[in-house]
Design a protein around this motif. Structure first.
Motif, PDB file in Angstrom:
ATOM      1  N   GLY A 121      -6.348   2.216  14.355  1.00  0.00           N
ATOM      2  CA  GLY A 121      -7.826   2.310  14.253  1.00  0.00           C
ATOM      3  C   GLY A 121      -7.998   1.713  13.049  1.00  0.00           C
ATOM      4  N   LEU A 122      -7.289   1.347  11.923  1.00  0.00           N
ATOM      5  CA  LEU A 122      -7.168   1.195  10.568  1.00  0.00           C
ATOM      6  C   LEU A 122      -7.251  -0.430  10.694  1.00  0.00           C
ATOM      7  N   ASP A 123      -7.738  -1.240   9.504  1.00  0.00           N
ATOM      8  CA  ASP A 123      -7.638  -3.030   9.287  1.00  0.00           C
ATOM      9  C   ASP A 123      -6.506  -3.156   8.527  1.00  0.00           C
ATOM     10  N   PRO A 124      -5.999  -4.036   9.280  1.00  0.00           N
ATOM     11  CA  PRO A 124      -4.117  -4.513   9.466  1.00  0.00           C
ATOM     12  C   PRO A 124      -4.438  -5.501   7.778  1.00  0.00           C
ATOM     13  N   GLU A 125      -5.836  -5.895   7.284  1.00  0.00           N
ATOM     14  CA  GLU A 125      -5.891  -6.568   6.354  1.00  0.00           C
ATOM     15  C   GLU A 125      -6.108  -5.880   4.973  1.00  0.00           C
ATOM     16  N   SER A 126      -6.089  -4.887   5.074  1.00  0.00           N
ATOM     17  CA  SER A 126      -6.867  -3.656   3.655  1.00  0.00           C
ATOM     18  C   SER A 126      -5.723  -2.781   3.218  1.00  0.00           C
ATOM     19  N   PRO A 127      -4.558  -2.800   3.200  1.00  0.00           N
ATOM     20  CA  PRO A 127      -3.747  -2.181   2.632  1.00  0.00           C
ATOM     21  C   PRO A 127      -3.961  -1.311   2.119  1.00  0.00           C
ATOM     22  N   PRO A 128      -3.238   0.286   1.987  1.00  0.00           N
ATOM     23  CA  PRO A 128      -3.573   1.240   0.257  1.00  0.00           C
ATOM     24  C   PRO A 128      -3.504   0.587  -0.544  1.00  0.00           C
ATOM     25  N   LYS A 129      -3.918   0.721  -1.522  1.00  0.00           N
ATOM     26  CA  LYS A 129      -3.389   0.202  -2.772  1.00  0.00           C
ATOM     27  C   LYS A 129      -3.281   1.231  -4.000  1.00  0.00           C
ATOM     28  N   THR A 130      -3.679   2.743  -4.114  1.00  0.00           N
ATOM     29  CA  THR A 130      -2.977   3.269  -4.304  1.00  0.00           C
ATOM     30  C   THR A 130      -1.890   4.317  -3.769  1.00  0.00           C
ATOM     31  N   TRP A 131      -1.191   5.221  -4.232  1.00  0.00           N
ATOM     32  CA  TRP A 131      -0.421   5.993  -3.661  1.00  0.00           C
ATOM     33  C   TRP A 131      -1.723   7.277  -3.092  1.00  0.00           C
ATOM     34  N   GLU A 132      -2.581   7.781  -3.568  1.00  0.00           N
ATOM     35  CA  GLU A 132      -3.286   8.979  -3.702  1.00  0.00           C
ATOM     36  C   GLU A 132      -4.359   7.884  -1.940  1.00  0.00           C
TER      37      GLU A 132
ATOM     38  N   ALA B 190       7.722   7.934  10.411  1.00  0.00           N
ATOM     39  CA  ALA B 190       7.090   8.139   9.425  1.00  0.00           C
ATOM     40  C   ALA B 190       6.777   7.395   8.773  1.00  0.00           C
ATOM     41  N   GLY B 191       5.499   7.368   8.174  1.00  0.00           N
ATOM     42  CA  GLY B 191       3.797   6.704   7.918  1.00  0.00           C
ATOM     43  C   GLY B 191       4.769   5.818   6.336  1.00  0.00           C
ATOM     44  N   LEU B 192       5.468   6.994   5.918  1.00  0.00           N
ATOM     45  CA  LEU B 192       6.212   5.942   4.662  1.00  0.00           C
ATOM     46  C   LEU B 192       7.672   6.939   4.641  1.00  0.00           C
ATOM     47  N   GLY B 193       8.607   5.443   4.764  1.00  0.00           N
ATOM     48  CA  GLY B 193       9.631   5.417   4.396  1.00  0.00           C
ATOM     49  C   GLY B 193      10.201   5.465   3.106  1.00  0.00           C
ATOM     50  N   TRP B 194      11.135   6.673   2.841  1.00  0.00           N
ATOM     51  CA  TRP B 194      11.516   6.272   1.476  1.00  0.00           C
ATOM     52  C   TRP B 194      13.314   6.585   2.013  1.00  0.00           C
ATOM     53  N   GLU B 195      13.282   4.670   1.707  1.00  0.00           N
ATOM     54  CA  GLU B 195      15.061   4.699   2.447  1.00  0.00           C
ATOM     55  C   GLU B 195      16.351   4.719   1.566  1.00  0.00           C
ATOM     56  N   ALA B 196      16.085   5.902   0.452  1.00  0.00           N
ATOM     57  CA  ALA B 196      17.149   6.305  -0.206  1.00  0.00           C
ATOM     58  C   ALA B 196      17.966   6.290   0.599  1.00  0.00           C
ATOM     59  N   ARG B 197      19.442   6.014   0.522  1.00  0.00           N
ATOM     60  CA  ARG B 197      20.466   6.363   0.726  1.00  0.00           C
ATOM     61  C   ARG B 197      21.825   6.506   0.055  1.00  0.00           C
ATOM     62  N   THR B 198      21.624   4.841  -0.562  1.00  0.00           N
ATOM     63  CA  THR B 198      22.898   5.025  -1.127  1.00  0.00           C
ATOM     64  C   THR B 198      22.499   5.471  -2.843  1.00  0.00           C
ATOM     65  N   ASN B 199      23.396   6.074  -3.769  1.00  0.00           N
ATOM     66  CA  ASN B 199      23.039   6.510  -5.177  1.00  0.00           C
ATOM     67  C   ASN B 199      21.646   5.643  -5.956  1.00  0.00           C
ATOM     68  N   THR B 200      21.934   4.497  -5.217  1.00  0.00           N
ATOM     69  CA  THR B 200      21.734   3.278  -6.618  1.00  0.00           C
ATOM     70  C   THR B 200      19.879   3.291  -6.518  1.00  0.00           C
ATOM     71  N   SER B 201      20.192   3.638  -4.991  1.00  0.00           N
ATOM     72  CA  SER B 201      18.259   2.840  -4.595  1.00  0.00           C
ATOM     73  C   SER B 201      17.740   3.693  -4.258  1.00  0.00           C
ATOM     74  N   HIS B 202      17.579   5.103  -5.490  1.00  0.00           N
ATOM     75  CA  HIS B 202      16.415   6.093  -5.628  1.00  0.00           C
ATOM     76  C   HIS B 202      15.951   5.980  -6.663  1.00  0.00           C
TER      77      HIS B 202
ATOM     78  N   LEU C  70      -3.364   5.960   0.243  1.00  0.00           N
ATOM     79  CA  LEU C  70      -1.861   5.786   0.895  1.00  0.00           C
ATOM     80  C   LEU C  70      -1.536   6.828   2.036  1.00  0.00           C
ATOM     81  N   ILE C  71      -1.633   8.185   1.382  1.00  0.00           N
ATOM     82  CA  ILE C  71      -1.376   9.266   2.058  1.00  0.00           C
ATOM     83  C   ILE C  71      -2.608   9.582   3.798  1.00  0.00           C
TER      84      ILE C  71
END
Lengths: 274, 438, 286
Positions: free
Chosen positions: B168-179, B200-212, B181-182
């Motif tokens: 039920g969210l507007d697909p054309e207005s994604p969140p602009k701030t981290w706050e 997951a709503g938010l994907g932290w995809e860090a798996r290789t060391n450098t990707s963090h 986004l929650i």
């Protein structure tokens, strides 16, 4: 009472066998499905559209499977052949000849059995690097060509070879290498087969050294290629991984099915009193 | 008797000679022939395709030089390059690699400065003038330019419009701030009956060391700090701003449960996004082509997913991470000029730039790139270009591998172990200070 | 005659002796030397005395790996060895289908370790993995095996047991079969029960082979690299960062050859001590 006990034993053994077999069944079933089906469907689910062919084909698009396989085959065969050959030579020399320093040499060789690979790995890497053998078959095989275990086994075995038989062969005019290879060795084929199987399996399995010593895709062994493939960020999904795993173990499993007795015997020989 | 002994000796000598000859034959056949460039790159499919199908054949026709292209898994690339280049001349002539190890390569004299004559120019200044201002700043050490970018790599975000609609969210207005986004992430996160996150709503995809550094690692510059202090001598995050950034990371996993580990044991961000296991994800401009190749139903044109600016923290100077990949040439190479010629061939011509931009979506920051019609034709290019302008480079240190390893450990502790930032951050700071001091 | 024999003997042994000198002894002593240097492979090694060791003993990462390795070694051996002995004893009988049982239980030994890890990675899939067949009845339908610092090591240990129990079972079985039945018959005639037979005949006679198995399995577990590297990569948060992985990281990711060699040397010394302890414990009775 007795049959209850017997039934329990069978139950226990059957359960143990089930724990061995189930993961393998799981692997095979996974090769029939799509990635999502592996996650979402129960294990026994078999899809209407079997993906086996697609998954196998996908493996070949992701990795040069036959190249890896050939590399492993070449490396394991070379090492096994070298090990057998040199262990036979050295074992015979240590068992049937007297020369100054013989016992010291034998003790040192046996002593090296206690040296864990991790200690010599870095210096061996440096040596291989300085010889220019990084990324070559030489680098993959030469440092492992002779094993102290093989020498130990052959020496122990040859100790039991009949001196009379050897002496009479010499009198007949055969020189030493001929005595060794044409007269003595044929009596010890089972032990050589055991050694060969053990060595081949160990080298086929090997991951750390190929990881250290190869850089290019061209020279990777199967174990290394598969290990990297499953860390692949860009394309290896579960059914593809399981298809690759299946292809990797089919030759070994087939060999095992036919030659199982020899495999088991080679390990069992440890348990037999010398 | 002595006759026999001699024969044995001769046989032995001949076999040893034979083995030695065979061994050197093996060695030579495994090594590339001279006048063939050895180029190592990572296994990103679009890049591999372009190089193998367009660049190498074209260069061969143009300059009559063969290129032996080795593809290595991303996680293997840097350790292998490092060990190959300190080895006995067996290493590659040319590599394309993330820029984070450039200080290390320069410090160890493993790479050579760019040869402007390969680009048909006479001086480094002329070469730099070909590019957008300051685009090459990160690749200049002690006044010398050591790398040419293959992709300037700004980080923005992709999000699943279909999941937005579903919630039920507007697909054309994604969140602009981290706050903001929650709340959005909570709405699109899916859980199973036992409360476990399945999407997951938010994907932290860090798996290789450098990707963090370019996934959750963008949070630090967005709070005005970074992993290293400005002078690069100590850590930069053991303070209120840094703690706040780590706190946000902690809460995505442990408070709001909008991020989750172990959704799939494969480590592919493409898979996670395409299969719908994450709804929003940091990414570079390079992701969409591969995504749509593997998941044709997940299409931008059909509005299944969208691209948005990387969220920022309220009231903070906007920032994002740059994750450039660069071409560098080995100091031990006997084909240095040829290597730079290949780089020039791959990058200088606007036609080549268009190929990289449209097929791999790599942004080569030559002057006027942001107005190139081929690039602007891509509907979301403007977003990545806008984020490119606020991009902050990855921390620069000779000890990058050790830094990445420590950072990865800190991330694991927060995400997998659920340890609080108050505990993890000081520990991590101590580790970072120690490795910088050595 | 003696001269010829000596010469031939030496020639036979020479290739092996040379090989060991170059590829075993020289590296072995070099490792100790490298551990006293700081060497990044680019500049020549720089002698720094015991600094590497001092630094390691103050390094949390080193102690973590040491702890993790001990956990793995003990956690693997303690369940696996009695289990393999038990299986061997069960098979050391006239049992129908014995050959089949043995063949199946030994099979994982011949599978490549990497392949085994790949298969178990899918078994351990948190959602939908095969492990749920076993854990769901106990009320544990979801375990994030490889992502959870408490479950990652048990996951590794289970794989280790699965792969290796058949190997040691076969060794024990061969040893058991070497025990003459007359021993048991005599004991039974004296009125000894099964448990007493086990304690007073089987166990003592198995001492040499138990020593062998203990030393071999410990050495192998201590140096375990493949399954940790492929299943967990040392994570999460270094919960499975076995010492060999640490050596590899220091050598090839950080290019600190001296450091890495120091860790390897420490591992070697610990192994020697542990092996000596085992020799004393399982010393065949005089």
């Amino acid at each position: 009472m007795r049959s209850l006990w017997g039934a329990l034993i069978h139950l226990f053994l059957a359960a143990a066998c089930a724990t061995v077999v189930l993961p393998l069944v799981w692997m095979v079933l996974a090769t029939l499905k799509t990635h999502e089906q592996v996650f979402t469907q129960p294990m026994w689910f078999i899809p209407a559209q079997i993906q086996f062919g697609a998954n196998i084909a996908r493996v070949f698009t992701l990795i040069p499977f036959w190249r890896y396989f050939t590399n492993s085959l070449i490396v394991a065969t070379l090492i096994t052949a070298g090990d057998l050959f040199f262990s036979t030579l050295a074992g015979f020399g240590l068992a049937k000849y007297r020369f100054p320093g013989r016992d010291v040499i034998f003790a040192v060789i046996v002593g090296t059995m206690m040296i864990p690979f991790i200690v010599i790995m870095i210096p061996q890497y440096i040596i291989v690097r300085n010889l220019g053998w990084i990324d070559t078959y030489a680098g993959l095989t030469v440092p492992f060509l002779i094993s102290s275990f093989g020498i130990f086994m052959m020496r122990q075995a040859f100790l039991g070879a009949s001196d009379d038989m050897i002496a009479s062969a010499r009198i007949d005019g055969a020189h030493d290498l001929r005595v060794l290879f044409q007269i003595v060795v044929p009596l010890y084929v089972p032990i050589l087969v055991s050694l060969a199987i053990l060595r081949f399996l160990t080298e086929w399995d090997s991951l750390l050294w190929p990881l250290v010593v190869t850089n290019s895709d061209r020279m990777r062994t199967l174990s290394l290629g598969l290990a990297i493939m499953q860390n692949d960020r860009y394309g290896a999904d579960f059914p593809t991984l399981m298809a690759a795993a299946l292809m990797a173990i089919v030759p070994v499993v087939v060999l095992y099915a036919f030659l199982q007795r020899y495999f088991v015997k080679s390990v069992a020989s440890f348990g037999v009193k010398e | 008797m002595s006759r026999i002994g001699r024969r044995t000796l001769v046989t032995g000598a001949v076999s040893i000679a034979g083995v030695a000859a065979f061994g050197s034959l093996l060695r030579d056949t495994a090594r590339a022939q001279p006048k063939t460039l050895a180029y190592w790159g990572h296994n990103y499919p679009s890049r591999v395709k372009i190089v193998n199908e367009i660049m190498i054949p074209g260069f061969k026709k143009d300059a009559a030089i063969d290129v032996d292209h080795s593809v290595l898994d991303t996680s293997q690339l840097e350790p292998k390059i490092l060990t190959a280049w300190v080895g006995g001349g067996e290493g590659p002539d040319l590599v394309s690699v993330g820029d984070y190890n450039l200080p290390n390569y320069v410090y160890r004299k493993m790479v050579v400065p760019v040869d402007p004559t390969a680009f048909g120019l006479t001086s480094q200044a002329e070469l730099i003038a070909l590019f957008e201002p300051h685009a090459l700043d990160g690749f200049i050490v002690d006044g010398k330019l050591y790398g040419i970018p293959m992709d300037q790599g700004s980080i923005s975000m992709v999000y699943r419009k279909d999941f937005f609609r579903e919630a039920g969210l507007d697909p054309e207005s994604p969140p602009k701030t981290w706050e903001d986004l929650i709340e959005v992430a909570e709405k699109v996160t899916k859980r199973d009956a036992s409360g476990r996150v399945t999407r997951a709503g938010l994907g932290w995809e860090a798996r290789t060391n450098t990707s963090h550094f370019y996934y959750w690692g963008t949070l630090l510059p967005q709070k005005g700090v970074d992993f290293l202090s400005r002078d690069g001598k100590t850590n930069g995050f053991n303070n209120a701003a840094g703690m706040a950034a780590f706190q946000y990371l902690f809460e995505t996993f442990n408070t709001w449960h909008i991020a989750a580990l172990g959704l799939a044991p494969t480590i592919s961000p493409i898979d996670d996004f395409g299969a719908g296991r994450v709804a929003m994800m940091n990414t570079g401009f390079w992701l969409p082509p591969s995504l749509e190749a593997q998941y044709p139903d997940v299409s931008y044109a059909k509005g299944v997913y969208g691209v948005m600016r990387l969220p920022q923290f309220k009231g903070r100077t906007p920032a994002t991470r740059l994750n450039p990949w660069i071409f560098v040439v080995s100091a031990r190479s006997r084909l240095q000029r040829e290597a730079w010629q290949f780089v020039a061939y791959m990058t200088k011509d606007p036609k080549s730039q268009a190929i990289w931009a449209t097929q791999a979506q790599y942004l080569l920051p030559f002057k006027g790139m942001s107005t190139q019609p081929d690039i602007l034709r891509i509907p979301y290019a403007k977003i990545f270009l806008a984020d490119l302008a606020i991009g902050v480079p990855t921390p620069r240190t000779v000890k990058f591998a050790e830094l990445a390893s420590s950072v990865a450990n800190g991330y694991d502790r927060i995400s997998a172990n659920g340890e609080r930032p108050e505990v993890v951050v000081p520990d991590l700071a101590k580790q970072v200070d120690r490795l910088l001091a050595e | 005659m003696a001269g010829h024999e000596a010469r031939t003997g030496l020639l036979l042994v020479l290739p092996a002796a040379l090989f060991f000198a170059v590829f075993m002894l020289y590296p072995f002593f070099s490792a100790f030397w490298y551990s006293l240097t700081s060497w990044d492979l680019v500049s020549p090694p720089r002698f720094i005395g015991v600094t590497n060791y001092v630094r390691l003993f103050q390094d949390d990462a080193f102690w973590n790996s040491a702890k993790v390795t001990a956990y793995y070694t003990v956690g693997l051996l303690v369940p696996m060895l009695p289990l393999s002995l038990a299986l061997a004893m069960l098979l050391d009988r006239k049992l129908r289908g014995r050959a089949v049982y043995q063949a199946v239980l030994f099979a994982p030994t011949v599978l490549a370790a990497v392949v085994v890890s790949m298969i178990w990675r899918v078994v351990y899939m948190p959602q939908g993995g095969l492990y749920q067949l076993v854990t769901a009845p106990f009320g544990l339908p979801y375990i994030p095996w490889l992502n959870d610092r408490h479950w990652a090591m048990p996951a590794l240990i289970i794989v280790g047991i699965w792969k290796n129990v058949g190997y040691y079972m076969v060794i024990f079985l061969a040893a058991l079969q070497g025990i003459s039945p007359s021993f048991y018959e005599a004991a039974k005639a004296d009125g000894a029960g099964s448990w007493q037979q086990f304690r007073h005949i089987t166990l003592p006679l198995l001492r040499p082979i138990t020593l062998f198995v203990a030393v071999v399995s410990m050495t192998r577990a201590f140096q375990g690299f493949t399954s940790a590297y492929t299943l967990t990569g040392g994570g999460p948060a270094d919960a499975t960062k076995l010492l060999p992985l640490l050596v590899y990281e220091h050598a090839f990711s950080f290019n600190e050859m001296g450091d890495a060699s120091a860790i390897a040397v420490i591992m070697f010394l610990v192994l020697i001590v542990l092996a000596l302890i085992q020799f004393r414990t399982f010393r065949p009775e005089a």
